[in-house]
Enzyme design. Structure first.
Site, mmCIF file in Angstrom:
data_model
loop_
_atom_site.group_PDB
_atom_site.id
_atom_site.type_symbol
_atom_site.label_atom_id
_atom_site.label_comp_id
_atom_site.label_asym_id
_atom_site.label_seq_id
_atom_site.Cartn_x
_atom_site.Cartn_y
_atom_site.Cartn_z
ATOM 1 N N TYR A 1 42.741 42.443 39.438
ATOM 2 C CA TYR A 1 43.766 41.505 39.904
ATOM 3 C C TYR A 1 43.199 40.519 40.927
ATOM 4 C CZ TYR A 1 47.675 43.519 37.405
ATOM 5 O OH TYR A 1 48.540 43.911 36.398
ATOM 6 N N GLY B 1 51.248 44.038 29.975
ATOM 7 C CA GLY B 1 49.799 43.914 29.846
ATOM 8 C C GLY B 1 49.074 45.142 30.373
ATOM 9 N N ASP B 2 49.592 45.719 31.470
ATOM 10 C CA ASP B 2 49.015 46.965 31.993
ATOM 11 C C ASP B 2 49.222 48.101 30.998
ATOM 12 O OD1 ASP B 2 48.169 46.098 34.733
ATOM 13 O OD2 ASP B 2 50.297 45.681 34.933
ATOM 14 N N ARG B 3 50.396 48.140 30.371
ATOM 15 C CA ARG B 3 50.657 49.200 29.384
ATOM 16 C C ARG B 3 49.705 49.063 28.200
ATOM 17 N NH1 ARG B 3 50.418 53.278 28.224
ATOM 18 N NH2 ARG B 3 51.728 54.620 26.954
#
Length: 479
Positions: A141, A259-261
């Site tokens: 990030y 997006g993290d998933r």
């Protein structure tokens, strides 16, 4: 017994996320802005911390390497992560980054960002964690964690699967990464940064995504790049002809954290030995289900999370019915529509698939209730089923339109329906003149029985009969 899952190391920048959710039904008298009232505040892990929690939600051992400090947000995040992941801390300069969303229902109205803390340096414990990792997810990030561990991550990419979720504020992935997962917008800007000329036209189009992915594979010296396309799925490129992996169904919901998933599901599947294509397919399915089940807010509680079958069966020896109950409960809690359909599904054919696809389009998730082997024998005779229930479950779970499968031993599925409490119970149109025995039960909680068109001429019995009557090949007996 449940098959052990390969431990996953998540390296990246943790955030603390807050949601202020309320109702907005009027504008302020002094400015044309909505008035949000009845607000409820919730906090959850964000950034790399969310990715780590999602990866750990199915029982996988997860270690998170991230930078935390002495500030209030860091302390709150430590509390949220306790008991969910193993934490390896790097020193943080400044305050932990946090973001607060103001929402009216599921619609974000405003976001407030605070804290600009950055990872100061690597530690011996963090380097050791990377050096010993079986698989790594880098959730970058742009706050420095991936940068300070760059050398260790490059060494890890040479020997183990590494998935890298990039950020416009971060640096490029280390060479040799198994899979990079930028969004379409990120891929466009990162490709331009890597030296690719911009092209006029629709930047969200498949042609642009394919060109950007190809350029990034070469610029980053990555094995593959999967550009996530939101509701359209993902486009996977190894540098040549791309593979489009569509979503199993259109869903509406809060996409925050999808997006993290996606990245967490892909990393988990690669860790367990899946091919890249299968991992991306499973990740698309997992991200779609994540949005349908309420997104980040529904994923806040540390309960088991089901992933679809892709490559090596993620379910292993787990109870599919328990997964089905959890899936139905999460979708219902998020305000979605649970659809259930049932049958033996012995020798799955085109009629079955058409029915299940139509059922999935009627709601936000589809749970298939399938007869056990004993139940099929009582209904069809001693020669059935032709396919054992474990194989039938695996085939059904592999369908893009199926979110979960429940197995029942009784002659009719009332018991499992009472546990699932679907909003819709879908059956083929050949039941149009028959009152189903489970209909009163479904209607008792406000559910509805729904009939769907059935393809004529498709029958498991007919398929089995034709197979039995097929002539033997010349020169030998039938096999």
């Amino acid at each position: 017994m449940t098959a052990p899952r390969t431990p996953l190391l998540v390296v990246g920048d943790a955030l603390l996320d807050h949601d202020l959710c309320g109702r907005a039904d009027r504008l302020a008298p002094d400015a044309p802005v909505p008035v949000v009232h009845g607000t409820r505040r919730s906090s959850r892990p964000g950034g790399a911390a969310l990715a780590a929690c999602l990866a750990a939600a199915d029982g996988r051992p997860v270690t998170l390497v991230t930078a935390l400090g002495d500030d209030e947000s860091s302390a709150a995040l430590r509390d949220l992560l306790a008991g969910r992941v193993e934490l390896v801390e790097l020193p943080l300069d400044g305050e932990l980054s946090s973001k607060t969303r103001v929402l009216a229902g599921d619609r974000p109205l405003l976001r407030l960002d605070d804290g600009e803390g950055r990872a100061r340096e690597a530690t011996a414990r963090a380097r050791t964690a990377v050096a010993g990792a079986d698989a790594v997810l880098v959730a970058d990030y742009g706050r420095g964690t991936a940068d300070v561990l760059g050398e260790s991550l490059a060494q890890a990419a040479a020997r183990a699967p590494v998935v890298w979720d990039p950020h416009l504020r971060g640096g490029p992935p280390v060479p040799g990464v198994r899979l990079c997962t930028p969004s379409a917008q990120e891929a466009r800007l990162l490709a331009q940064r890597a030296g690719q000329d911009a092209e006029s036209g629709d930047d969200a189009g498949l042609r642009t995504a394919a060109r950007d992915a190809r350029a990034l594979v070469r610029a980053w010296r990555a094995h593959a790049v999967a550009v996530t396309l939101g509701e359209r799925g993902a486009l996977l490129s190894h540098g040549e002809t791309p593979l489009l992996v569509p979503t199993p169904a259109g869903v509406a919901g809060d996409p925050c954290g999808a997006g993290d998933r996606f990245a967490a599901a892909a990393a988990a599947l690669l860790a367990d030995g899946a091919l890249t294509e299968a991992a991306v397919q499973g990740a698309v399915h997992a991200a779609t289900r994540y949005v349908a089940e309420g997104g980040a807010r529904a994923a806040t509680a540390p309960e088991p999370h089901h992933e679809p079958a892709a490559g090596p069966d993620p379910a292993g020896d787990r109870d599919p019915t328990a997964d089905a109950r959890r899936t139905a409960a999460r979708v219902r809690a998020a305000g979605g529509t649970v659809v259930a359909a049932g049958g033996c599904f012995d020798l799955l054919h085109a009629g079955h698939v058409a029915l299940l696809q139509a059922a999935r389009r009627a709601g936000d998730c589809l749970v298939v209730c399938v007869n056990s082997d004993a139940s099929v024998r009582r209904r069809k005779g001693d020669g059935r089923p032709l396919v054992p229930v474990a194989d039938r479950v695996r085939v059904l779970r592999a369908l893009e339109c199926v979110d979960a499968v429940a197995v029942f031993d009784e002659d009719t599925p009332e018991r499992v329906l009472a546990e699932l409490r679907p909003h819709l119970w879908a059956k083929g149109g050949d039941y149009a003149r028959t009152r189903l025995p489970e209909q009163p039960l479904v209607e008792s909680w406000g559910g509805q029985v729904l009939l769907l068109p059935y393809l004529d001429g498709r029958s498991t019995t007919g398929l089995a009969r034709r197979a039995a009557q097929a002539p033997a090949p010349a020169g030998g007996p039938a096999r």
